[in-house]
Every structure is written in structure tokens, then in C-alpha cells.
Design an enzyme around this catalytic site. Structure first.
Site, mmCIF file in Angstrom:
data_model
loop_
_atom_site.group_PDB
_atom_site.id
_atom_site.type_symbol
_atom_site.label_atom_id
_atom_site.label_comp_id
_atom_site.label_asym_id
_atom_site.label_seq_id
_atom_site.Cartn_x
_atom_site.Cartn_y
_atom_site.Cartn_z
ATOM 1 C CD GLU A 230 -2.522 1.601 2.445
ATOM 2 O OE1 GLU A 230 -2.722 2.817 2.637
ATOM 3 O OE2 GLU A 230 -2.771 0.718 3.271
ATOM 4 C CB CYS A 264 -1.741 6.831 1.629
ATOM 5 S SG CYS A 264 -2.878 5.781 2.563
#
Length: 461
Positions: A230, A264
Site C-alpha cells: 500500500e 495516503c
């Protein structure tokens, strides 16, 4: 065995000092994990669920101390820090409840004389490498499903937030987990690479930067391990002409500036239909100017420092460069007294007159800045949303759900929102495309990353 300091972004003080694990400690942890995995895999799922639930209870019971440590380690305002505790509990409890369905055998069509099914087996040892920005939420996404599936876990946390690994370990111990099933190690970069390549490690679950993900892939290459990544994001939002503007402003400003933009899946670029562009910008500027930039431990602070001065300087450079190229800064930095060069304290900024020739619209900022670009129609918005190396989340604000879904079908992203942003629903798969990574956590699909299929083909004679 080297020491490292945790430098708090609040005041530059040394908040904690820890030591990197020695080679002896690393070897012992690996040996304990391998030994524990055999018994843990044989432990009934219901018992694994019960122990995981007890861990969550123990973790929540220490919420005040955990929030204080988050605040001082990475700078999140104290008023928001407990949200990480409740968020972990929400995700963990969802995965605990979903485990029986996600891990059940896959049956196939009956065939006379045969019994056939596919079983989901654990991989073995999962190495979780977690970042500082959401130190518990990012880690728990991989830890809980890995343990529920019968794997054992070693957690390597960011050097900025090592106390988070210790807090998690304490909760697992309090819950009565068998020794070796969940462990943590404070590792140097070199030892982290060695662990990734170690034959005892069967999967690596990494959350962090694109460069960090490239390192993991490089080191794991040729070892045939499962790798989940990720990575970064440059997440876009599009405000259509029919959107509820006050609602869109409130949601997107929070999505861009919460956690000082260090997310993010935070909103980093906003495309607004030309018919409502000026109205959107006017309301957004008014809202951004209400933020209170200050020390994270002060109760009135709504925008804390960035994690490091170097991170703030990077965003400052992006902003200054964009303005030199024609962008317009809508926020007067002087309104935010603590915003000063050479410190991690940075005023929020909203830029207009931006375009994709500017780094601030293409390169991940990971800070309190967002660009707002005017668009003529849905087609232009989709083209610009897809003009990115990243694809983690994307959002559309509209009163027309059908039109929004049509846009979502065209956007290259892992998660698509309508009238929402910057949120992880544990019932939905968390994944990305392009440089946002590969693999999946959360939802029933997330269990596939921590298991392997094993086929049983039984013939009756």
C-alpha cells in the site's frame, strides 16, 4: 546494537530512545514465530477470534496513553488522537466477525464418487512493515486477518512511532496470546531488508512510500514470497455543477487537511466545474482560514505540525514553485503565526490557477496543501483525474448518483466515492492501482492475501 531517538515534531525534543534489535534478537524472534505457528494454525478459529477480540478490548482500555503517545510521536492534535483507537477497534471487530465466512472452504459442484473442496491455509509468518502517519490503522489492516487465518506476525514499525508496536504487543500479551504468535522488532533499514529476504518469512505486508515499496519488491524478488504494497496517492475529487457546495467544501477541506494532509488517501487535487468554481473556492478559503495551527498537545489546535521539518520544507518548495509558475495562493500564511521556515509547522494552503505542469498537481505532497482546478465538463474531469501515476481513491460530489457512477466506472482507482472521501470502510476491499500499490487488505477479499488455496480431491473406491 544501535540506539535511535524519536524526535517529537511538537518541540523537537527527544520523546523516546530505543535500540535496534540485535542479530541474536532477530534470530530468536524468527525461531519463536516458526515454533508458534504450528500450534496457532491448529487452534480453532473460534478461539483465535476470541483472543483477537480480547486484544481489542485491552487496547481500548489504554486509549488515553495511546492517544498521548500518538500526539507526541507524530504530531496529530490531541483532540483527534483517540480516533485512531476507535478506528482500530472498528476495523478489527469487523474482520473478526467476517473471518468464518472469509475462511470457509470453497465447495465445488458434486461429482459422483468424489469429494472436492478448496481449503484456505495460512502462509506461515507474515512480516508487517507499518508507517507513522496512521500507525495503528495501517498496521491492523494486515495483522488481524493474518492472525485469524492462522499465521503468526512480526511487526516492524516506523522509527518515528516505535511505541505503537510496543502498545500493540502489550495488548496481545494482555489478551493471552501464545508466545511467538505476535511479536515486534525495532529494525534498522539493513536488517529490515535481511528480514524480507529471510526464508522464514512467507509474506510481507508493507505500507509506505513508493520508493519503500520498490525496495521491498527488489529484495523479495526471486524468493517467491507474497508481497502486499500500500503505497502513495495523489487522490482527486471532482465537484460537479449539481453538487451541494457547502457539503462538498466541508468534506473536501477536511479530506485535504486532516492529519496535516499526511494521509495516503487524503485529497490532494480538486477539480471543480466552472459553473460553481468561484463559489466553491470562496467557501473553501473561508473554512481553511478557520484552522488553528499549533502544538499538538494544545486543546484548541486543529492543525498540528508535520512529522519533520524536511517534510514541511518539501511541501513549501512545491507551493513556492507552483506560485512561481502562475498558481495563486489563496491563504495568507501570516494568519498562522506558528508557520515558519525551518520548522515542521506549516500553514495550510489552497492553490488556484493550477495545472498539471506543476508538481503540486502530479507529485504526492503528503502535506497541508491542495490545488483547485476549474474544469468545463465531466470528460475533462475524468481525463485529469486519470492523469496521475497513482490510483488509490477518487471522489465525485454530485446530486446525480447515476452520473457519478458513470464517472466512477471510468476513473482508474482502487476505491471510488460519491459524496465522501478519505475513509476506509472495513467491509470494502482496500487496494490501489498504478503506483499506489498492489494487493488487498480489509473485507472478505483481504483474507486472500494472507492465505493460500489448497485443493482436496478425494476419490471414493
Amino acid at each position: 546494537m544501535s540506539e535511535f531517538d524519536v524526535i517529537s515534531p511538537i518541540d523537537g525534543s527527544v520523546y523516546a530512545t530505543r535500540h535496534h534489535a540485535s542479530q541474536h534478537e532477530i534470530n530468536d524472534a524468527l525461531a519463536r514465530a516458526e515454533l508458534a505457528q504450528v500450534g496457532w494454525q491448529r487452534t480453532p478459529l473460534a478461539q483465535r477470534q476470541s483472543l483477537c477480540a480480547a486484544m481489542v478490548d485491552a487496547f481500548e482500555a489504554n486509549a488515553d496513553e495511546i492517544a498521548h503517545q500518538i500526539c507526541w510521536q507524530m504530531g496529530r492534535p490531541m483532540r483527534y488522537a483517540k480516533g485512531e483507537v476507535s478506528g482500530l477497534a472498528e476495523r478489527a471487530r469487523y474482520m473478526i466477525e467476517a473471518a468464518p465466512g472469509a475462511l470457509q472452504n470453497i465447495t465445488v459442484k458434486d461429482k459422483p464418487g468424489f469429494t472436492r473442496y478448496i481449503k484456505r491455509e495460512p502462509l506461515g509468518l507474515v512480516l508487517v512493515i507499518a508507517p507513522w502517519n496512521y500507525p495503528y490503522l495501517t498496521a491492523i489492516n494486515s495483522i488481524i486477518p493474518a492472525l485469524l487465518a492462522g499465521n503468526v506476525v512480526i511487526l516492524k514499525h516506523s522509527a518515528q512511532t516505535p511505541l505503537c508496536a510496543e502498545q500493540l504487543h502489550s495488548a496481545f500479551v494482555s489478551a493471552g496470546f501464545p508466545a511467538g504468535v505476535f511479536q515486534f522488532l525495532h529494525l534498522s533499514h539493513a536488517d529490515t531488508e535481511t528480514m524480507i529476504a529471510h526464508p522464514a518469512v512467507n509474506q510481507i505486508a508493507f505500507t509506505g512510500s513508493v520508493s519503500g515499496g520498490a525496495m521491498v519488491e527488489r529484495v523479495a524478488a526471486g524468493h517467491f514470497k507474497q508481497v502486499g504494497l500500500e503505497l502513495g496517492g495523489k487522490d482527486p475529487a471532482y465537484v460537479r455543477a449539481d453538487a451541494d457546495i457547502p457539503y462538498a467544501v466541508a468534506t473536501l477541506v477536511d479530506g485535504a487537511f486532516f492529519n496535516s494532509g499526511q494521509s495516503c488517501c487524503g485529497i490532494e487535487r480538486i477539480y471543480v466545474h466552472q459553473a460553481v468554481h468561484d463559489e466553491f473556492v470562496e467557501q473553501a478559503v473561508a473554512l481553511v482560514n478557520q484552522y488553528v495551527l499549533g502544538r499538538s498537545d494544545e486543546p484548541d489546535t486543529t492543525l498540528g505540525p508535520m512529522v519533520k521539518t524536511s517534510a514541511a520544507d518539501f511541501v513549501r518548495q512545491q507551493i513556492q514553485e507552483a506560485i512561481s509558475q502562475g498558481a495563486r495562493g489563496c491563504i495568507d500564511e501570516s494568519r498562522f503565526a506558528m508557520s515558519q521556515a525551518g520548522t515542521p509547522y506549516l500553514a495550510p494552503q489552497l492553490l488556484t490557477h493550477v495545472n498539471h505542469s506543476m508538481r503540486v498537481m502530479t507529485e504526492e505532497s503528503f502535506g497541508p496543501v491542495v490545488g483547485v482546478q476549474k474544469v468545463a465538463n465531466d470528460e475533462e474531469a475524468v481525463r485529469l483525474m486519470n492523469d496521475s501515476d497513482f490510483g488509490l481513491t477518487a471522489a465525485v460530489f454530485t446530486a446525480d448518483e447515476s452520473a457519478g457512477i458513470a464517472i466512477g466506472e471510468q476513473v482508474q482507482t482502487g476505491t471510488f466515492f460519491i459524496n465522501r472521501c478519505d475513509y476506509l470502510d472495513p467491509a470494502l476491499a482496500w487496494t490501489g492501482v498504478k503506483q499506489s500499490g498492489r494487493g488487498c487488505t480489509l473485507s472478505v477479499v483481504g483474507f486472500e492475501s494472507v492465505t493460500r488455496p489448497k485443493s482436496f480431491h478425494l476419490k471414493r473406491v
